[in-house]
Scaffold this motif. Sequence first.
Motif, PDB file in Angstrom:
ATOM      1  N   SER A  91      -3.310   5.106  -1.062  1.00 40.62           N
ATOM      2  CA  SER A  91      -4.054   3.853  -0.903  1.00 40.62           C
ATOM      3  C   SER A  91      -5.186   3.985   0.118  1.00 40.62           C
ATOM      4  O   SER A  91      -6.109   3.178   0.119  1.00 40.62           O
ATOM      5  CB  SER A  91      -3.105   2.725  -0.481  1.00 40.62           C
ATOM      6  OG  SER A  91      -2.134   2.484  -1.477  1.00 40.62           O
ATOM      7  N   TRP A  92      -5.142   5.015   0.982  1.00 37.29           N
ATOM      8  CA  TRP A  92      -6.234   5.230   1.923  1.00 37.29           C
ATOM      9  C   TRP A  92      -7.485   5.700   1.188  1.00 37.29           C
ATOM     10  O   TRP A  92      -8.602   5.437   1.632  1.00 37.29           O
ATOM     11  CB  TRP A  92      -5.847   6.285   2.966  1.00 37.29           C
ATOM     12  CG  TRP A  92      -4.650   5.913   3.777  1.00 37.29           C
ATOM     13  CD1 TRP A  92      -3.974   4.729   3.767  1.00 37.29           C
ATOM     14  CD2 TRP A  92      -3.961   6.753   4.711  1.00 37.29           C
ATOM     15  NE1 TRP A  92      -2.913   4.748   4.619  1.00 37.29           N
ATOM     16  CE2 TRP A  92      -2.868   5.990   5.229  1.00 37.29           C
ATOM     17  CE3 TRP A  92      -4.144   8.057   5.163  1.00 37.29           C
ATOM     18  CZ2 TRP A  92      -1.988   6.497   6.160  1.00 37.29           C
ATOM     19  CZ3 TRP A  92      -3.268   8.573   6.097  1.00 37.29           C
ATOM     20  CH2 TRP A  92      -2.198   7.799   6.600  1.00 37.29           C
ATOM     21  N   LEU A  93      -7.270   6.381   0.059  1.00 36.37           N
ATOM     22  CA  LEU A  93      -8.391   6.894  -0.726  1.00 36.37           C
ATOM     23  C   LEU A  93      -8.723   6.006  -1.921  1.00 36.37           C
ATOM     24  O   LEU A  93      -9.875   5.941  -2.345  1.00 36.37           O
ATOM     25  CB  LEU A  93      -8.074   8.312  -1.211  1.00 36.37           C
ATOM     26  CG  LEU A  93      -7.727   9.338  -0.118  1.00 36.37           C
ATOM     27  CD1 LEU A  93      -7.341  10.673  -0.744  1.00 36.37           C
ATOM     28  CD2 LEU A  93      -8.880   9.506   0.851  1.00 36.37           C
ATOM     29  N   ALA A  94      -7.705   5.359  -2.494  1.00 36.76           N
ATOM     30  CA  ALA A  94      -7.890   4.469  -3.652  1.00 36.76           C
ATOM     31  C   ALA A  94      -7.071   3.207  -3.406  1.00 36.76           C
ATOM     32  O   ALA A  94      -5.888   3.145  -3.768  1.00 36.76           O
ATOM     33  CB  ALA A  94      -7.450   5.164  -4.936  1.00 36.76           C
ATOM     34  N   PRO A 139       0.820  -1.214   0.000  1.00 37.77           N
ATOM     35  CA  PRO A 139       0.000   0.000   0.000  1.00 37.77           C
ATOM     36  C   PRO A 139       0.856   1.268   0.000  1.00 37.77           C
ATOM     37  O   PRO A 139       1.934   1.307   0.602  1.00 37.77           O
ATOM     38  CB  PRO A 139      -0.802  -0.115   1.304  1.00 37.77           C
ATOM     39  CG  PRO A 139      -0.755  -1.547   1.667  1.00 37.77           C
ATOM     40  CD  PRO A 139       0.555  -2.070   1.160  1.00 37.77           C
ATOM     41  N   LEU A 140       0.373   2.284  -0.688  1.00 33.00           N
ATOM     42  CA  LEU A 140       1.053   3.566  -0.760  1.00 33.00           C
ATOM     43  C   LEU A 140       0.403   4.513   0.253  1.00 33.00           C
ATOM     44  O   LEU A 140      -0.818   4.731   0.202  1.00 33.00           O
ATOM     45  CB  LEU A 140       0.942   4.143  -2.170  1.00 33.00           C
ATOM     46  CG  LEU A 140       1.806   5.345  -2.538  1.00 33.00           C
ATOM     47  CD1 LEU A 140       3.277   4.979  -2.454  1.00 33.00           C
ATOM     48  CD2 LEU A 140       1.465   5.825  -3.947  1.00 33.00           C
ATOM     49  N   PRO A 141       1.156   5.040   1.205  1.00 29.30           N
ATOM     50  CA  PRO A 141       0.561   5.903   2.234  1.00 29.30           C
ATOM     51  C   PRO A 141      -0.266   7.043   1.631  1.00 29.30           C
ATOM     52  O   PRO A 141       0.106   7.638   0.620  1.00 29.30           O
ATOM     53  CB  PRO A 141       1.786   6.429   2.991  1.00 29.30           C
ATOM     54  CG  PRO A 141       2.825   5.379   2.792  1.00 29.30           C
ATOM     55  CD  PRO A 141       2.592   4.867   1.408  1.00 29.30           C
ATOM     56  N   VAL A 142      -1.381   7.330   2.242  1.00 26.61           N
ATOM     57  CA  VAL A 142      -2.332   8.379   1.878  1.00 26.61           C
ATOM     58  C   VAL A 142      -3.087   8.020   0.595  1.00 26.61           C
ATOM     59  O   VAL A 142      -4.329   8.013   0.577  1.00 26.61           O
ATOM     60  CB  VAL A 142      -1.656   9.761   1.739  1.00 26.61           C
ATOM     61  CG1 VAL A 142      -2.679  10.827   1.374  1.00 26.61           C
ATOM     62  CG2 VAL A 142      -0.927  10.136   3.026  1.00 26.61           C
ATOM     63  N   PHE A 166      -6.779   0.405  -4.694  1.00 29.45           N
ATOM     64  CA  PHE A 166      -6.253  -0.381  -5.818  1.00 29.45           C
ATOM     65  C   PHE A 166      -4.910   0.166  -6.299  1.00 29.45           C
ATOM     66  O   PHE A 166      -4.251  -0.445  -7.152  1.00 29.45           O
ATOM     67  CB  PHE A 166      -7.256  -0.404  -6.979  1.00 29.45           C
ATOM     68  CG  PHE A 166      -7.693   0.959  -7.450  1.00 29.45           C
ATOM     69  CD1 PHE A 166      -6.960   1.647  -8.402  1.00 29.45           C
ATOM     70  CD2 PHE A 166      -8.831   1.555  -6.928  1.00 29.45           C
ATOM     71  CE1 PHE A 166      -7.357   2.896  -8.836  1.00 29.45           C
ATOM     72  CE2 PHE A 166      -9.243   2.806  -7.356  1.00 29.45           C
ATOM     73  CZ  PHE A 166      -8.500   3.488  -8.309  1.00 29.45           C
ATOM     74  N   ILE A 167      -4.490   1.318  -5.789  1.00 24.19           N
ATOM     75  CA  ILE A 167      -3.201   1.904  -6.150  1.00 24.19           C
ATOM     76  C   ILE A 167      -2.216   1.651  -5.013  1.00 24.19           C
ATOM     77  O   ILE A 167      -2.570   1.759  -3.842  1.00 24.19           O
ATOM     78  CB  ILE A 167      -3.326   3.415  -6.415  1.00 24.19           C
ATOM     79  CG1 ILE A 167      -4.252   3.652  -7.597  1.00 24.19           C
ATOM     80  CG2 ILE A 167      -1.952   4.035  -6.681  1.00 24.19           C
ATOM     81  CD1 ILE A 167      -4.469   5.119  -7.906  1.00 24.19           C
ATOM     82  N   LEU A 216     -11.980   9.387 -11.374  1.00 22.29           N
ATOM     83  CA  LEU A 216     -11.197  10.380 -12.100  1.00 22.29           C
ATOM     84  C   LEU A 216      -9.728   9.969 -12.168  1.00 22.29           C
ATOM     85  O   LEU A 216      -9.069  10.126 -13.211  1.00 22.29           O
ATOM     86  CB  LEU A 216     -11.330  11.744 -11.438  1.00 22.29           C
ATOM     87  CG  LEU A 216     -12.650  12.491 -11.656  1.00 22.29           C
ATOM     88  CD1 LEU A 216     -12.687  13.756 -10.817  1.00 22.29           C
ATOM     89  CD2 LEU A 216     -12.834  12.823 -13.136  1.00 22.29           C
ATOM     90  N   LEU A 217      -9.209   9.435 -11.084  1.00 25.92           N
ATOM     91  CA  LEU A 217      -7.820   8.982 -11.062  1.00 25.92           C
ATOM     92  C   LEU A 217      -7.605   7.837 -12.044  1.00 25.92           C
ATOM     93  O   LEU A 217      -6.621   7.819 -12.805  1.00 25.92           O
ATOM     94  CB  LEU A 217      -7.448   8.552  -9.642  1.00 25.92           C
ATOM     95  CG  LEU A 217      -5.959   8.410  -9.309  1.00 25.92           C
ATOM     96  CD1 LEU A 217      -5.239   9.735  -9.501  1.00 25.92           C
ATOM     97  CD2 LEU A 217      -5.785   7.908  -7.876  1.00 25.92           C
ATOM     98  N   LEU A 218      -8.524   6.885 -12.041  1.00 22.69           N
ATOM     99  CA  LEU A 218      -8.433   5.756 -12.971  1.00 22.69           C
ATOM    100  C   LEU A 218      -8.561   6.219 -14.415  1.00 22.69           C
ATOM    101  O   LEU A 218      -7.829   5.753 -15.300  1.00 22.69           O
ATOM    102  CB  LEU A 218      -9.522   4.732 -12.635  1.00 22.69           C
ATOM    103  CG  LEU A 218      -9.568   3.462 -13.484  1.00 22.69           C
ATOM    104  CD1 LEU A 218      -8.262   2.689 -13.342  1.00 22.69           C
ATOM    105  CD2 LEU A 218     -10.745   2.583 -13.084  1.00 22.69           C
ATOM    106  N   ALA A 219      -9.487   7.167 -14.667  1.00 19.88           N
ATOM    107  CA  ALA A 219      -9.675   7.687 -16.025  1.00 19.88           C
ATOM    108  C   ALA A 219      -8.416   8.397 -16.525  1.00 19.88           C
ATOM    109  O   ALA A 219      -8.046   8.289 -17.702  1.00 19.88           O
ATOM    110  CB  ALA A 219     -10.868   8.636 -16.062  1.00 19.88           C
TER     111      ALA A 219
END
Length: 310
Positions: free
Chosen positions: A123-126, A118-121, A128-129, A292-295
């Motif tokens: 991955s807390w919101l998304a 997990p990537l701090p901050v 899958f990143i 939006l991030l995925l797009a």
Amino acid sequence: MILLMWVNSCIEAINQKVEKPTNCPRPHGWRLTQNRRSFTVPSNIHCTCSGPAFINHSQITPENATVGHTGALSLMDLEPAYKMESIRAVQDIQHEFWPLDEIDPENAKFPCCLVWTPLPVVSWLAPFIGHVGICTEDGSAVAFSGSNFINVDDFVLGSVAKYLQLDRKQCCFLRNLAGHTCKHGYKHSEFGSATTWDDAIQSSVRHFEHKSYNLFTCNSYSFLANCLNRLCFGGSMDWNMINVGVLLLFKGHWVDNISILRSFSPFILVVCFGIFMVGWPFLVALLSFSLLLLAWFVFGTYCLKNLFDS
């Protein structure tokens, strides 16, 4: 006079005994050896004559020139067979790999694996990143973790939570200019091929060690895609951030239950806190942010290829 007639009759009798049968396919004047290479009489050519062996070489075909009366292969036939066996032996050697050690999460050793944490901050919101890397044959993780920074044997943003071991037999390791096993011969050589798994990683390290890290255009997924393209993994050179992320998302294996909890608990806490403080609109806003991030990543990967590095 009588003695001379008797000698002539003896000579004629001897000639009749050694006369070649008319159905013998071995006319005189063709020797059995030529250029110091042995030719054998084909098994389907029957000969009843005795004496020195002669053969009409025009009767030898690929179908009947393999085995002679003795059942032995001729030297001419053995040489191509030997060359073919040598080529096959070399190909087998080229595709033999040293056995890998077992995956050892306790010591953070994942030989020939793609790894994710997990990537701090973010991955807390998304969830899958995350932060990804690739491991060498001895299991050491290598990842692009910041501008001009490649960390080795230290997954700097946390221990590995998910991994996927890849089969080296699905990679194209180049031994010579004609040694491609993939369909992208020239394209693969131009991009940068590799002779071993670790060689591909080292080439990608040299490519990224002077690059600036950017979460939206040049990140750890870009580094991983570059490695897979050098390996031509799965016969493909179209690896990018999107299909690398999908590969790990759906085919990756969790290290243990603690890893699952560590990956999703911050996201669940953020969702619960947001709903408690703001209500359901927070959930809509969070979903919109993820979409939006995925797009952006999809649009940038397939429409802005010059902007995204891989």
